[in-house]
Design an enzyme around this catalytic site. Sequence first.
Site, short mmCIF file in Angstrom:
data_model
loop_
_atom_site.label_atom_id
_atom_site.label_comp_id
_atom_site.label_asym_id
_atom_site.label_seq_id
_atom_site.Cartn_x
_atom_site.Cartn_y
_atom_site.Cartn_z
CB THR A 1 72.23 6.53 -24.09
OG1 THR A 1 73.38 6.79 -23.31
CG2 THR A 1 71.12 7.50 -23.71
CB THR B 1 83.26 3.29 -20.24
OG1 THR B 1 83.58 4.17 -19.16
CG2 THR B 1 82.44 4.02 -21.27
CG ASP C 1 75.84 7.59 -19.40
OD1 ASP C 1 76.37 6.46 -19.44
OD2 ASP C 1 76.00 8.44 -20.30
#
Length: 338
Positions: free
Chosen positions: A71, A164, A115
């Site tokens: 981020t 991730t 995200d």
Amino acid sequence: MDPSASAEEPLPGERSDSPGREDTLRPRRFADYIGQSELKQVLGIAVTATRSRGEPLDHVLLHGPPGLGKTTMALVLAEELGVRCRITSAPALERPRDIIGLLVNLQAHEVLFIDEIHRLNRVAEELLYPAMEDYRLDLTVGKGTTARTRSLPIAPLPLVGATTRAGALRSPLRDRFGLVQRLEFYELEDLQAIVERAAGLLRLQLEADAALEVARRCRGTPRIANRLLRRVRDVASVQGQERIGPELVHEALSLHRVDGRGLDASDRRLLTLMLEGYGGGPVGLETLAAGLGEDPATLEAVIEPFLLQQGLLQRTSRGRLVTPAGRSHLGWPAQQAA
Ligand code: ADE
């Protein structure tokens, strides 16, 4: 333009929660961002080249374990490009109207940061494809036999996606990113510099050895380093200590059950379960996740990467295995040869 100073309302689907504690410590430009030298080099070239051509930046996919600065890097990119960054996450884009609302309201060249992009649903993903490729939205109007597709132009946008779990992205989405970069765990000296920078911003008198001690215990992760530093600050202020030395760091972090190598209670619970329950492995991910009451994907993306990188755990085709170093770290004797 200063992306954080605007008083504009958040767009539909944009994360509008308060910026959080992490924000005070985030670097804002490439020059303040410590570590990840390859990432900075690649993105620095892309920013300079696109700025000189006046084009939007190519879409960027950032992947890697949590807390390494994905981020932060999206915010740095926007700052370097001189535009605002709109931050959202895939779970906030559940309904088609969420992503449509966001895309039609973007100003030209504003960075859109999504995200957990591996969690986008198919409808949202398919709306994103033409937006990424041709800066347009393909909308279906009407129902059944009268349904028509209408194309709506939108502002050129650089999309920054973070995940991730890069392997969980469907390939049509992954292939639409021109720049795909992995964030690595940080080197010890970079972590020490990050802790010293944060201590300066928090006006703490932190000795170099103390910064190094925090750096050793933060799982290679700046977000954890900053969190540990705040815990150390708490103990220092309760004890009325102005200067923070390594002993104080040791005392504060032992209280929080972070060991000398940075393993926390979750890491040790995993290794202990493997050793006590399965003779150190090999044992399957699903079995371990069930034993710990964790989601297998979280175990794989959040807990395991650091243990793998440290050589305490190994992934084999037959399952996970505690390495000799892992056994030794938990105080178990070396395994006898069979
Ligand atoms: N704070 C968190 N991550 C950082 C980084 N990579 N560089 C400088 N400060 C940070």
